[in-house]
Design a protein around this motif. Structure first.
Motif, PDB file in Angstrom:
ATOM      1  N   GLU A 368      45.928  50.433  51.077  1.00 15.90           N
ATOM      2  CA  GLU A 368      46.071  50.953  49.721  1.00 15.90           C
ATOM      3  C   GLU A 368      47.280  51.874  49.578  1.00 15.90           C
ATOM      4  OE1 GLU A 368      43.219  53.069  46.351  1.00 15.90           O
ATOM      5  OE2 GLU A 368      42.369  51.961  48.016  1.00 15.90           O
ATOM      6  N   SER A 369      47.617  52.625  50.639  1.00 16.19           N
ATOM      7  CA  SER A 369      48.751  53.538  50.552  1.00 16.19           C
ATOM      8  C   SER A 369      50.062  52.790  50.417  1.00 16.19           C
ATOM      9  CB  SER A 369      48.803  54.446  51.784  1.00 16.19           C
ATOM     10  OG  SER A 369      49.034  53.689  52.949  1.00 16.19           O
ATOM     11  N   ASN A 370      50.087  51.488  50.757  1.00 19.01           N
ATOM     12  CA  ASN A 370      51.285  50.667  50.604  1.00 19.01           C
ATOM     13  C   ASN A 370      51.193  49.745  49.387  1.00 19.01           C
ATOM     14  OD1 ASN A 370      53.365  51.037  52.844  1.00 19.01           O
ATOM     15  ND2 ASN A 370      51.461  50.977  53.998  1.00 19.01           N
ATOM     16  N   GLY A 371      50.369  50.140  48.426  1.00 18.30           N
ATOM     17  CA  GLY A 371      50.355  49.454  47.137  1.00 18.30           C
ATOM     18  C   GLY A 371      49.403  48.287  47.010  1.00 18.30           C
ATOM     19  N   LYS A 372      48.602  47.991  48.047  1.00 16.39           N
ATOM     20  CA  LYS A 372      47.669  46.850  47.977  1.00 16.39           C
ATOM     21  C   LYS A 372      46.295  47.378  47.543  1.00 16.39           C
ATOM     22  CE  LYS A 372      50.933  44.237  49.667  1.00 16.39           C
ATOM     23  NZ  LYS A 372      51.973  45.229  49.957  1.00 16.39           N
ATOM     24  N   ASN A 373      46.067  47.399  46.230  1.00 12.48           N
ATOM     25  CA  ASN A 373      44.825  47.975  45.696  1.00 12.48           C
ATOM     26  C   ASN A 373      43.667  46.991  45.795  1.00 12.48           C
ATOM     27  OD1 ASN A 373      45.232  46.119  43.658  1.00 12.48           O
ATOM     28  ND2 ASN A 373      46.014  47.599  42.202  1.00 12.48           N
ATOM     29  N   ASN A 374      42.545  47.347  45.143  1.00 15.31           N
ATOM     30  CA  ASN A 374      41.324  46.543  45.286  1.00 15.31           C
ATOM     31  C   ASN A 374      41.416  45.156  44.654  1.00 15.31           C
ATOM     32  OD1 ASN A 374      41.427  47.647  42.720  1.00 15.31           O
ATOM     33  ND2 ASN A 374      39.222  47.823  42.519  1.00 15.31           N
ATOM     34  N   LYS A 375      42.458  44.882  43.872  1.00 17.46           N
ATOM     35  CA  LYS A 375      42.582  43.576  43.225  1.00 17.46           C
ATOM     36  C   LYS A 375      43.648  42.687  43.875  1.00 17.46           C
ATOM     37  CE  LYS A 375      41.041  45.001  38.611  1.00 17.46           C
ATOM     38  NZ  LYS A 375      41.409  45.058  37.174  1.00 17.46           N
ATOM     39  N   TYR A 376      44.443  43.241  44.773  1.00 20.63           N
ATOM     40  CA  TYR A 376      45.601  42.513  45.294  1.00 20.63           C
ATOM     41  C   TYR A 376      45.185  41.214  45.998  1.00 20.63           C
ATOM     42  CZ  TYR A 376      49.870  41.416  47.808  1.00 20.63           C
ATOM     43  OH  TYR A 376      50.969  40.772  48.306  1.00 20.63           O
ATOM     44  N   HIS A 377      44.309  41.313  46.997  1.00 22.95           N
ATOM     45  CA  HIS A 377      43.907  40.117  47.747  1.00 22.95           C
ATOM     46  C   HIS A 377      43.013  39.208  46.907  1.00 22.95           C
ATOM     47  CE1 HIS A 377      44.674  43.008  51.231  1.00 22.95           C
ATOM     48  NE2 HIS A 377      45.648  42.138  51.239  1.00 22.95           N
ATOM     49  N   LEU A 378      42.226  39.796  46.012  1.00 26.22           N
ATOM     50  CA  LEU A 378      41.371  39.000  45.124  1.00 26.22           C
ATOM     51  C   LEU A 378      42.218  38.178  44.157  1.00 26.22           C
ATOM     52  CD1 LEU A 378      38.611  38.210  43.997  1.00 26.22           C
ATOM     53  CD2 LEU A 378      38.667  40.277  42.581  1.00 26.22           C
ATOM     54  N   ASP A 379      43.297  38.780  43.613  1.00 23.50           N
ATOM     55  CA  ASP A 379      44.183  38.055  42.697  1.00 23.50           C
ATOM     56  C   ASP A 379      44.791  36.836  43.385  1.00 23.50           C
ATOM     57  OD1 ASP A 379      43.705  39.772  40.646  1.00 23.50           O
ATOM     58  OD2 ASP A 379      45.525  40.961  40.899  1.00 23.50           O
ATOM     59  N   LYS A 380      45.172  37.017  44.639  1.00 27.54           N
ATOM     60  CA  LYS A 380      45.781  35.904  45.353  1.00 27.54           C
ATOM     61  C   LYS A 380      44.753  34.798  45.610  1.00 27.54           C
ATOM     62  CE  LYS A 380      49.731  35.538  48.281  1.00 27.54           C
ATOM     63  NZ  LYS A 380      50.692  36.261  49.112  1.00 27.54           N
ATOM     64  N   TYR A 381      43.522  35.209  45.934  1.00 28.76           N
ATOM     65  CA  TYR A 381      42.434  34.238  46.116  1.00 28.76           C
ATOM     66  C   TYR A 381      42.204  33.450  44.825  1.00 28.76           C
ATOM     67  CZ  TYR A 381      37.590  32.581  46.189  1.00 28.76           C
ATOM     68  OH  TYR A 381      36.466  31.815  46.070  1.00 28.76           O
ATOM     69  N   ASN A 382      42.158  34.141  43.686  1.00 28.58           N
ATOM     70  CA  ASN A 382      41.905  33.483  42.402  1.00 28.58           C
ATOM     71  C   ASN A 382      43.036  32.525  42.037  1.00 28.58           C
ATOM     72  OD1 ASN A 382      39.434  34.739  41.976  1.00 28.58           O
ATOM     73  ND2 ASN A 382      40.368  36.502  40.972  1.00 28.58           N
ATOM     74  N   MET A 383      44.269  32.944  42.302  1.00 30.68           N
ATOM     75  CA  MET A 383      45.401  32.061  42.017  1.00 30.68           C
ATOM     76  C   MET A 383      45.357  30.807  42.877  1.00 30.68           C
ATOM     77  SD  MET A 383      48.918  34.035  41.155  1.00 30.68           S
ATOM     78  CE  MET A 383      48.734  35.303  42.362  1.00 30.68           C
ATOM     79  N   ALA A 384      45.004  30.971  44.146  1.00 32.26           N
ATOM     80  CA  ALA A 384      44.896  29.813  45.032  1.00 32.26           C
ATOM     81  C   ALA A 384      43.811  28.869  44.532  1.00 32.26           C
ATOM     82  CB  ALA A 384      44.596  30.271  46.456  1.00 32.26           C
ATOM     83  N   ASN A 385      42.690  29.417  44.079  1.00 33.94           N
ATOM     84  CA  ASN A 385      41.599  28.611  43.541  1.00 33.94           C
ATOM     85  C   ASN A 385      42.056  27.808  42.332  1.00 33.94           C
ATOM     86  OD1 ASN A 385      39.402  28.766  45.152  1.00 33.94           O
ATOM     87  ND2 ASN A 385      38.184  30.079  43.837  1.00 33.94           N
ATOM     88  N   GLU A 386      42.820  28.449  41.437  1.00 33.77           N
ATOM     89  CA  GLU A 386      43.305  27.761  40.241  1.00 33.77           C
ATOM     90  C   GLU A 386      44.254  26.620  40.586  1.00 33.77           C
ATOM     91  OE1 GLU A 386      44.924  30.225  37.236  1.00 33.77           O
ATOM     92  OE2 GLU A 386      43.007  31.144  36.734  1.00 33.77           O
ATOM     93  N   ASN A 387      44.919  26.752  41.741  1.00 30.97           N
ATOM     94  CA  ASN A 387      45.841  25.704  42.180  1.00 30.97           C
ATOM     95  C   ASN A 387      45.190  24.737  43.167  1.00 30.97           C
ATOM     96  OD1 ASN A 387      48.873  26.393  41.242  1.00 30.97           O
ATOM     97  ND2 ASN A 387      47.748  28.288  41.545  1.00 30.97           N
TER      98      ASN A 387
END
Length: 603
Positions: A368-387
């Motif tokens: 989190e201190s390097n900018g990867k908040n609670n939605k960062y990895h989830l957003d990537k998962y959701n985008m992969a699912n959509e594709n």
């Protein structure tokens, strides 16, 4: 006693002997280019001429020296750069007459032949740029500042005065864009942020503090640690009269802790006086200075490049059984919904034929201190699912400490197994806690659990699969939970999960709902659909704490009511996360879980 000849003198004597040997003919320059591309280690470019001579091929050496002297290059690096990239020395982008100044092998040519040409280019940009406007993009400002600093009117020794004299509007613009820095900071520090595209205060890699991280120079940037961490007591104080005695006692002990990849370059008497130790790292060829308290920390240069090295390691593993394309750092994620304002995102490793992507998450870079908040990895998962891409997201501690398990998971997703067995040939047995724990630690990513019912699948008296269940109480309602299911590594057991689950249903199920969870970093939940479970919802992302960026601990170990007994610095008025940060912890988020339920209604 014989006097030893210095190695450099020996090399020069060899060169002269070769150069004046008329029996050796010049070779084709193309062969020399091929030799350089095949043998050049870019991290050790400064010493490549020594590598060239080490091969002791007279033809290569004579051709190299011939080119060097014929075209009057300023140094070996420029000639190596030209041969390596197969280019001609470029002309100045302004006057087009003289060659551009060569900077270094890594940075190449400057773009200009002189400061006066750089100044002319800056004036051309000024003619089209209204510096008073704040609408100028970060890229435009950065490009303009870089050009001005190359101009003959500007000096890095007194940049503040130079900008005030020649471009007061730009000076004010830079001050406004870097207003997050302390008011009394040097103007050179502000220029460093503009040129390097930084938009926040640097972070101490030890404690995460954003205050008092020392700015060194424009060329060297920031240090790695804040003043508090640098001055932290570790048994000896630099400058203290007693510390010299302790440093003298601990010198050999510190060296012994270094791995074989490191060589200490500092003599004992120098270390005793200064408390600073210089070490050479064989892997990257860098020399690192270590201050008291950080002697045995890893190499910072390798940490920065470690991610790509692991990606290549994973790719090399995949090539053992994948015949199609394996793409590194490609962008198959077309995000039409603009999830998390991410736009198009790349995947570290992508296998187009299988529609499977693999992401490697280093604990340091993905906290989190390097900018990867609670939605960062989830957003990537959701985008992969959509594709329609199944995305596996691996944490670095899993790849390092549970490498065999991670590799087995990857192979199973690709349909690759070393062994294939059928459940009809296997026998279900109830197993004890010790047997269950040992099997899960060796074959499940999350390891052992706390469970009430434990079942094993045996083939020829060998345990090949385990499934466990426990009781939970959610909102006053009692339910069962399918906690773990694991097979022996690299083994497919057709019908194995179904056979173990039916054994539990027939012997222990009383009609209560059974819940289970699929980690979205690795699973798409297909197994639970096959067993008759119904998908109900997604849980929120979960997080783990880390302090050394090598291992993680689950957040359940650090609930706020437990912190008073666990942390040295605890403030009742602060939140759990604030208290953890105060004690030097960071946290990393996952993608959450898919939640499934099995009951009488859907079965």
């Amino acid at each position: 006693m014989a006097v030893k000849t210095h190695p450099n003198i020996i090399i020069k004597n060899k060169i002269n002997k070769i150069l004046y040997d008329k029996t050796i003919e010049h070779i084709d320059v193309e062969l020399l280019k091929a030799f350089i591309r095949n043998n050049l280690d870019i991290s050790k470019i400064a010493n490549f001429n020594l590598v060239l001579y080490k091969y002791e091929n007279p033809s290569y050496i004579k051709t190299f020296e011939y080119l060097y002297r014929k075209y009057s290059y300023k140094n070996y690096s420029e000639l190596i750069y030209i041969l390596y990239n197969d280019i001609e020395p470029p002309k100045c982008s302004v006057c087009g007459i003289h060659n551009q100044n060569f900077i270094s092998f890594k940075r190449g040519y400057s773009g200009f032949c002189s400061k006066s040409c750089a100044s002319k280019k800056a004036n051309q940009i000024r003619a089209y740029s209204d510096l008073i406007k704040e609408e100028l993009t970060e890229y435009e400002i950065r490009k303009l500042v870089i050009l001005l600093m190359k101009s003959d009117k500007y000096s890095l020794y007194s940049p503040s005065q130079s900008f005030k004299t020649h471009d007061i509007n730009l000076y004010n613009n830079i001050i406004n864009r870097t207003n997050y820095l302390q008011e009394n900071c040097k103007f050179t520090e502000r220029l460093y942020h503009i040129v390097n595209g930084l938009y926040k205060n640097p972070t101490c890699v030890k404690c995460g503090n954003t205050i008092d991280v020392k700015f060194k120079t424009f060329n060297n940037g920031y240090g790695s640690y804040c003043k508090t961490c640098i001055n932290k007591k570790t048994g000896m104080k630099i400058g203290n009269s007693t510390s010299k005695t302790k440093r003298e006692q601990n010198f050999q002990q510190i060296i012994n802790k270094f791995s074989d990849d490191y060589i200490c370059l500092t003599k004992k008497n120098e270390f005793v006086e200064t408390g600073i130790m210089s070490v050479y790292h064989h892997t990257c060829g860098k020399t690192i200075k270590r201050e008291q308290g950080y002697y045995n920390y890893g190499c910072p240069y390798c940490k920065k490049s470690g991610r790509s090295n692991i990606e290549k390691e994973i790719r090399d593993f995949l090539t053992l059984f994948i015949k199609g394309d394996i793409l590194l750092n490609t962008k198959p994620l077309k995000d039409d919904s603009k999830i998390g304002n991410a736009g198009n995102r790349e995947i570290d490793i992508y296998i187009p034929d299988k529609k499977i992507g693999i992401e490697y998450h280093g604990l340091y870079w993905h906290t989190e201190s390097n900018g990867k908040n609670n939605k960062y990895h989830l957003d990537k998962y959701n985008m992969a699912n959509e594709n329609d891409i199944q995305l596996l997201q691996i944490f670095s501690n899993e790849w390092i400490y549970k490498n065999d398990i991670v590799k087995s998971i990857i192979k199973s997703k690709l349909g690759v197994y070393d062994n294939r067995l059928y459940a009809r040939k296997c026998e279900v047995r109830e197993i004890d806690n010790q047997t269950k724990d040992k099997f899960l630690d060796e074959n499940h990513l999350q390891g052992k659990d706390i469970s009430k019912h434990r079942f094993g699948l045996y083939y020829n008296d060998e345990l090949i699969s385990v499934m466990t269940f426990g009781k939970r109480n959610i909102s006053g309602q009692s339910t069962f939970e399918l906690i773990r299911y694991a097979c022996k590594l690299n083994t497919q057991i057709i019908g194995g999960a179904s056979k173990l689950f039916k054994y539990f249903i027939n012997n222990y199920w009383n009609g209560e709902a059974i819940k289970t969870y699929a980690d979205k970093r690795y699973s798409n939940g297909s197994l639970y659909h096959q067993l008759g479970f119904k998908y109900t919802h997604d849980s929120k992302p979960n997080y783990w704490y880390t302090k050394d960026y090598k291992t993680v601990e689950h957040r359940a170990n650090y609930m706020k009511h437990k912190l008073k007994d666990k942390l040295s610095n605890y403030d009742e008025n602060l939140t759990e996360w604030e208290n953890m940060k105060l004690n030097g912890y960071d946290r990393i988020w996952d993608c959450g879980n898919m939640v499934f339920e099995y009951n009488n209604l859907n079965n």
